[in-house]
Write an enzyme that holds these catalytic residues in place. Structure first.
Site, PDB file in Angstrom:
ATOM      1  N   GLN A   1       0.847  -1.196   0.000  1.00 18.33           N
ATOM      2  CA  GLN A   1       0.000   0.000   0.000  1.00 18.33           C
ATOM      3  C   GLN A   1       0.883   1.246   0.000  1.00 18.33           C
ATOM      4  OE1 GLN A   1      -3.440  -0.718   3.066  1.00 18.33           O
ATOM      5  NE2 GLN A   1      -1.747  -2.034   3.629  1.00 18.33           N
ATOM      6  N   ASN A   2       2.185   1.032   0.153  1.00 22.12           N
ATOM      7  CA  ASN A   2       3.097   2.171   0.298  1.00 22.12           C
ATOM      8  C   ASN A   2       3.443   2.787  -1.053  1.00 22.12           C
ATOM      9  OD1 ASN A   2       3.020   1.436   2.933  1.00 22.12           O
ATOM     10  ND2 ASN A   2       5.047   0.489   2.980  1.00 22.12           N
TER      11      ASN A   2
ATOM     12  N   HIS B   1      -1.480   1.704  -4.107  1.00 22.42           N
ATOM     13  CA  HIS B   1      -1.835   3.122  -3.921  1.00 22.42           C
ATOM     14  C   HIS B   1      -0.917   4.072  -4.690  1.00 22.42           C
ATOM     15  CE1 HIS B   1      -4.089   2.003   0.070  1.00 22.42           C
ATOM     16  NE2 HIS B   1      -4.813   1.761  -1.013  1.00 22.42           N
TER      17      HIS B   1
ATOM     18  N   CYS C   1       0.013  21.790 -21.005  1.00 20.72           N
ATOM     19  CA  CYS C   1      -1.329  22.091 -21.527  1.00 20.72           C
ATOM     20  C   CYS C   1      -2.074  23.086 -20.629  1.00 20.72           C
ATOM     21  CB  CYS C   1      -2.148  20.805 -21.671  1.00 20.72           C
ATOM     22  SG  CYS C   1      -2.893  20.236 -20.127  1.00 20.72           S
TER      23      CYS C   1
ATOM     24  N   ASN D   1       3.467  -7.098  13.252  1.00 19.81           N
ATOM     25  CA  ASN D   1       3.053  -5.734  13.577  1.00 19.81           C
ATOM     26  C   ASN D   1       3.480  -5.449  15.015  1.00 19.81           C
ATOM     27  OD1 ASN D   1       1.336  -3.317  14.176  1.00 19.81           O
ATOM     28  ND2 ASN D   1       0.364  -3.878  12.237  1.00 19.81           N
TER      29      ASN D   1
ATOM     30  N   ALA E   1       8.956  -4.861  12.421  1.00 22.36           N
ATOM     31  CA  ALA E   1       9.153  -5.652  11.204  1.00 22.36           C
ATOM     32  C   ALA E   1      10.642  -5.844  10.895  1.00 22.36           C
ATOM     33  CB  ALA E   1       8.464  -4.962  10.027  1.00 22.36           C
TER      34      ALA E   1
HETATM   35  C1  BJW Z   1       4.690  -1.355  12.634  1.00 23.13           C
HETATM   36  C2  BJW Z   1       5.871  -0.684  12.889  1.00 23.13           C
HETATM   37  C3  BJW Z   1       7.038  -1.445  12.787  1.00 23.13           C
HETATM   38  C4  BJW Z   1       4.314   0.740  13.103  1.00 23.13           C
HETATM   39  N1  BJW Z   1       6.968  -2.734  12.449  1.00 23.13           N
HETATM   40  N2  BJW Z   1       4.646  -2.644  12.330  1.00 23.13           N
HETATM   41  C5  BJW Z   1     -16.438   5.173   4.913  1.00 23.13           C
HETATM   42  C6  BJW Z   1     -16.317   6.524   4.618  1.00 23.13           C
HETATM   43  C7  BJW Z   1     -15.518   6.986   3.565  1.00 23.13           C
HETATM   44  C8  BJW Z   1     -14.825   6.096   2.783  1.00 23.13           C
HETATM   45  C9  BJW Z   1     -14.934   4.761   3.089  1.00 23.13           C
HETATM   46  C10 BJW Z   1     -15.740   4.290   4.114  1.00 23.13           C
HETATM   47  N3  BJW Z   1     -15.647   2.940   4.168  1.00 23.13           N
HETATM   48  C11 BJW Z   1     -14.805   2.566   3.188  1.00 23.13           C
HETATM   49  C12 BJW Z   1     -14.381   3.650   2.522  1.00 23.13           C
HETATM   50  C13 BJW Z   1     -13.481   3.656   1.398  1.00 23.13           C
HETATM   51  C14 BJW Z   1     -12.105   4.118   1.759  1.00 23.13           C
HETATM   52  C15 BJW Z   1     -11.655   3.465   3.065  1.00 23.13           C
HETATM   53  O1  BJW Z   1     -11.188   2.343   3.108  1.00 23.13           O
HETATM   54  N4  BJW Z   1     -11.749   4.186   4.179  1.00 23.13           N
HETATM   55  C16 BJW Z   1     -11.467   3.624   5.509  1.00 23.13           C
HETATM   56  C17 BJW Z   1     -10.329   4.389   6.161  1.00 23.13           C
HETATM   57  C18 BJW Z   1     -12.729   3.669   6.320  1.00 23.13           C
HETATM   58  N5  BJW Z   1     -11.282   3.671   0.663  1.00 23.13           N
HETATM   59  C19 BJW Z   1     -11.113   4.394  -0.439  1.00 23.13           C
HETATM   60  O2  BJW Z   1     -11.583   5.515  -0.573  1.00 23.13           O
HETATM   61  C20 BJW Z   1     -10.320   3.734  -1.546  1.00 23.13           C
HETATM   62  N6  BJW Z   1     -10.989   3.796  -2.774  1.00 23.13           N
HETATM   63  C21 BJW Z   1     -12.208   3.272  -2.978  1.00 23.13           C
HETATM   64  O3  BJW Z   1     -12.828   2.722  -2.111  1.00 23.13           O
HETATM   65  O4  BJW Z   1     -12.629   3.373  -4.265  1.00 23.13           O
HETATM   66  C22 BJW Z   1     -13.964   2.984  -4.572  1.00 23.13           C
HETATM   67  C23 BJW Z   1     -14.781   4.217  -4.713  1.00 23.13           C
HETATM   68  C24 BJW Z   1     -14.652   4.968  -5.844  1.00 23.13           C
HETATM   69  C25 BJW Z   1     -15.430   6.089  -6.007  1.00 23.13           C
HETATM   70  C26 BJW Z   1     -16.301   6.482  -4.982  1.00 23.13           C
HETATM   71  C27 BJW Z   1     -16.373   5.749  -3.821  1.00 23.13           C
HETATM   72  C28 BJW Z   1     -15.618   4.591  -3.683  1.00 23.13           C
HETATM   73  C29 BJW Z   1      -8.982   4.423  -1.747  1.00 23.13           C
HETATM   74  C30 BJW Z   1      -8.123   4.344  -0.544  1.00 23.13           C
HETATM   75  C31 BJW Z   1      -6.844   5.120  -0.780  1.00 23.13           C
HETATM   76  C32 BJW Z   1      -5.977   5.196   0.453  1.00 23.13           C
HETATM   77  N7  BJW Z   1      -4.956   6.139   0.217  1.00 23.13           N
HETATM   78  C33 BJW Z   1      -3.958   6.354   1.241  1.00 23.13           C
HETATM   79  C34 BJW Z   1      -3.105   7.577   0.834  1.00 23.13           C
HETATM   80  C35 BJW Z   1      -2.123   7.190  -0.278  1.00 23.13           C
HETATM   81  C36 BJW Z   1      -1.300   8.330  -0.740  1.00 23.13           C
HETATM   82  C37 BJW Z   1      -0.422   8.902   0.340  1.00 23.13           C
HETATM   83  O5  BJW Z   1       0.429   8.195   0.896  1.00 23.13           O
HETATM   84  O6  BJW Z   1      -0.562  10.084   0.614  1.00 23.13           O
HETATM   85  O7  BJW Z   1      -3.146   5.187   1.406  1.00 23.13           O
HETATM   86  S1  BJW Z   1      -4.688   6.534   2.856  1.00 23.13           S
HETATM   87  C38 BJW Z   1      -3.399   5.710   3.738  1.00 23.13           C
HETATM   88  O8  BJW Z   1      -3.905   4.516   4.373  1.00 23.13           O
HETATM   89  C39 BJW Z   1      -2.415   5.241   2.654  1.00 23.13           C
HETATM   90  C40 BJW Z   1      -2.057   3.863   3.152  1.00 23.13           C
HETATM   91  O9  BJW Z   1      -1.550   3.077   2.093  1.00 23.13           O
HETATM   92  C41 BJW Z   1      -3.351   3.366   3.728  1.00 23.13           C
HETATM   93  C42 BJW Z   1      -3.189   2.239   4.708  1.00 23.13           C
HETATM   94  O10 BJW Z   1      -2.475   2.637   5.828  1.00 23.13           O
HETATM   95  P1  BJW Z   1      -1.475   1.613   6.512  1.00 23.13           P
HETATM   96  O11 BJW Z   1      -0.393   1.270   5.592  1.00 23.13           O
HETATM   97  O12 BJW Z   1      -2.229   0.494   7.101  1.00 23.13           O
HETATM   98  O13 BJW Z   1      -0.802   2.541   7.648  1.00 23.13           O
HETATM   99  P2  BJW Z   1      -1.268   2.845   9.133  1.00 23.13           P
HETATM  100  O14 BJW Z   1      -0.560   4.066   9.570  1.00 23.13           O
HETATM  101  O15 BJW Z   1      -2.741   2.849   9.245  1.00 23.13           O
HETATM  102  O16 BJW Z   1      -0.761   1.606   9.972  1.00 23.13           O
HETATM  103  C43 BJW Z   1       0.594   1.358  10.263  1.00 23.13           C
HETATM  104  C44 BJW Z   1       0.668   0.039  11.004  1.00 23.13           C
HETATM  105  O17 BJW Z   1       2.032  -0.295  11.185  1.00 23.13           O
HETATM  106  C45 BJW Z   1       0.029   0.053  12.390  1.00 23.13           C
HETATM  107  O18 BJW Z   1      -0.762  -1.114  12.524  1.00 23.13           O
HETATM  108  C46 BJW Z   1       1.222   0.004  13.349  1.00 23.13           C
HETATM  109  O19 BJW Z   1       0.931  -0.712  14.552  1.00 23.13           O
HETATM  110  C47 BJW Z   1       2.238  -0.712  12.519  1.00 23.13           C
HETATM  111  N8  BJW Z   1       3.643  -0.412  12.803  1.00 23.13           N
HETATM  112  N9  BJW Z   1       5.560   0.637  13.210  1.00 23.13           N
HETATM  113  C48 BJW Z   1       5.730  -3.301  12.249  1.00 23.13           C
HETATM  114  N10 BJW Z   1       8.254  -0.875  13.023  1.00 23.13           N
HETATM  115 ZN    ZN Z   2      -1.740  18.341 -19.454  1.00 23.07          ZN
END
Ligand code: BJW
Ligand code: ZN
Length: 244
Positions: free
Chosen positions: A103-104, A121, A151, A214, A232
Site C-alpha cells: 500500500q506504500n 496506492h 497544456c 506488527n 518488522a
Molecule cells: C509497525 C511498525 C514497525 C508501526 N513494524 N509494524 C467510509 C467513509 C468513507 C470512505 C470509506 C468508508 N468505508 C470505506 C471507505 C473507502 C475508503 C476506506 O477504506 N476508508 C477507511 C479508512 C474507512 N477507501 C477508499 O476511498 C479507496 N478507494 C475506494 O474505495 O474506491 C472505490 C470508490 C470509488 C469512487 C467512490 C467511492 C468509492 C482508496 C483508498 C486510498 C488510500 N490512500 C492512502 C493515501 C495514499 C497516498 C499517500 O500516501 O498520501 O493510502 S490513505 C493511507 O492509508 C495510505 C495507506 O496506504 C493506507 C493504509 O495505511 P497503513 O499502511 O495500514 O498505515 P497505518 O498508519 O494505518 O498503519 C501502520 C501500522 O504499522 C500500524 O498497525 C502500526 O501498529 C504498525 N507499525 N511501526 C511493524 N516498526
Molecule cells: Zn496536461
C-alpha cells in the site's frame, strides 16, 4: 539466550511454501524513518486526511497538497530500505515465487531489490496531468508555485486518494497472487483501508497461511494464523534466519 520465534508448524509451512506474498503497509517503512499514517506517531494525528488525501482538497488548495507531497518525497529520498525490506528481497531467490503487494508509495521495496512489486496506492515518484494525463517524473514545471502541465492543467501525484479507484490491473494481479500463494505475510498495516485490505481475506479464503507482523494487534489479528508482535525490521529477519 537463544530463543526461537517459530513453532514447528509455522516453520514447516514456510519452508514448504512455493509462493509467498508480503502484503505491506506504512509500518514496514517506519524503521526507515518514514512516518506511518495512524497511531501515536502517525502523520494524521497532526494533519487531517480528508484535508489532504483527496481530489477535492487538491482542487481547493493544490499548492498545499503539492507541497505536502514534496515534503514527504524529500523525507523518503533521505531514507533507506531497512532490514525488513531487505530480507524480503533477499529471500526472493530461495522460493519459487515471492511477491510484494504494498500500500506504500515510497518505492522502498524496489530500492531494496524486490522484483515483483504491486503498488496498490501508486508511487510518489510519478505525477500526471489531471487534464491531458501526460506523465511526469520529477520534472514537473512550476508556475507561481503550482505544478502545471504544458497544456495548462494541474499536475498531481500518481497516488490513490480517498474515493478514488485503485489501478485495476495492479489490483487484479494482486488478487491473483493472493489466491495462489501458500503463505501470506501481513506486515505493518492496520488493514482498515479498503479495497486494499480485501486482498488479505482473498488469501485467507483461498487457503493461505496468514502471518501477521506488527508492533500491535490490529483488526486483522483475529484472522491471522500466527501473529508476531514486534518491529518488522527485527521480526522478519529473525523469522527467515530460522527458516533458511
Ligand atoms: C509497525 C511498525 C514497525 C508501526 N513494524 N509494524 C467510509 C467513509 C468513507 C470512505 C470509506 C468508508 N468505508 C470505506 C471507505 C473507502 C475508503 C476506506 O477504506 N476508508 C477507511 C479508512 C474507512 N477507501 C477508499 O476511498 C479507496 N478507494 C475506494 O474505495 O474506491 C472505490 C470508490 C470509488 C469512487 C467512490 C467511492 C468509492 C482508496 C483508498 C486510498 C488510500 N490512500 C492512502 C493515501 C495514499 C497516498 C499517500 O500516501 O498520501 O493510502 S490513505 C493511507 O492509508 C495510505 C495507506 O496506504 C493506507 C493504509 O495505511 P497503513 O499502511 O495500514 O498505515 P497505518 O498508519 O494505518 O498503519 C501502520 C501500522 O504499522 C500500524 O498497525 C502500526 O501498529 C504498525 N507499525 N511501526 C511493524 N516498526
Ligand atoms: Zn496536461
Amino acid at each position: 539466550m537463544n530463543t526461537t520465534l517459530l513453532d514447528n508448524k509455522t516453520k514447516q509451512i514456510i519452508q514448504n511454501a512455493n509462493s509467498i506474498v508480503f502484503f505491506t503497509g506504512a509500518g514496514i517503512s517506519a524503521e526507515s524513518g518514514i512516518p506511518t499514517f495512524r497511531g501515536k506517531d502517525g502523520i494524521w494525528n497532526k494533519l487531517k486526511p480528508e484535508e489532504l488525501a483527496n481530489f477535492n482538497a487538491f482542487l481547493k488548495n493544490p499548492k498545499l497538497v503539492w507541497e505536502w507531497y514534496q515534503h514527504r518525497k524529500e523525507i523518503i529520498h533521505n531514507c533507506q530500505p531497512n532490514p525488513a525490506h531487505k530480507i524480503i528481497a533477499e529471500i526472493q531467490n530461495k522460493f519459487e515465487r515471492v511477491s510484494v503487494v504494498t500500500q506504500n508509495i515510497d518505492n522502498l521495496h524496489r530500492r531494496a531489490g524486490s522484483k515483483i512489486v504491486y503498488e496498490l496506492h501508486g508511487n510518489i515518484e510519478r505525477n500526471y496531468c489531471i487534464d491531458c494525463n501526460k506523465q511526469y517524473g520529477d520534472n514537473v514545471p512550476l508556475k507561481d508555485g503550482l505544478p502545471k502541465c504544458e497544456c495548462g492543467g494541474l499536475v498531481r501525484p500518481d497516488v490513490v486518494w480517498f474515493g478514488e479507484y485503485l489501478p485495476q490491473e495492479v489490483f487484479k494481479a494482486s488478487e491473483k497472487e493472493a489466491e495462489k500463494c501458500d503463505v501470506f505475510f501481513i506486515v505493518g498495516t492496520t488493514g482498515i483501508v479498503y479495497p486494499a485490505a480485501s486482498i488479505i481475506y482473498i488469501a485467507k479464503n483461498s487457503g493461505a497461511y496468514l502471518i501477521e507482523v506488527n508492533t500491535n494487534a490490529t483488526d486483522v489479528s483475529p484472522s491471522a494464523d500466527k501473529s508476531f508482535f514486534g518491529k518488522a525490521g527485527e521480526m522478519l529477519p529473525q523469522i527467515f534466519l530460522e527458516i533458511l
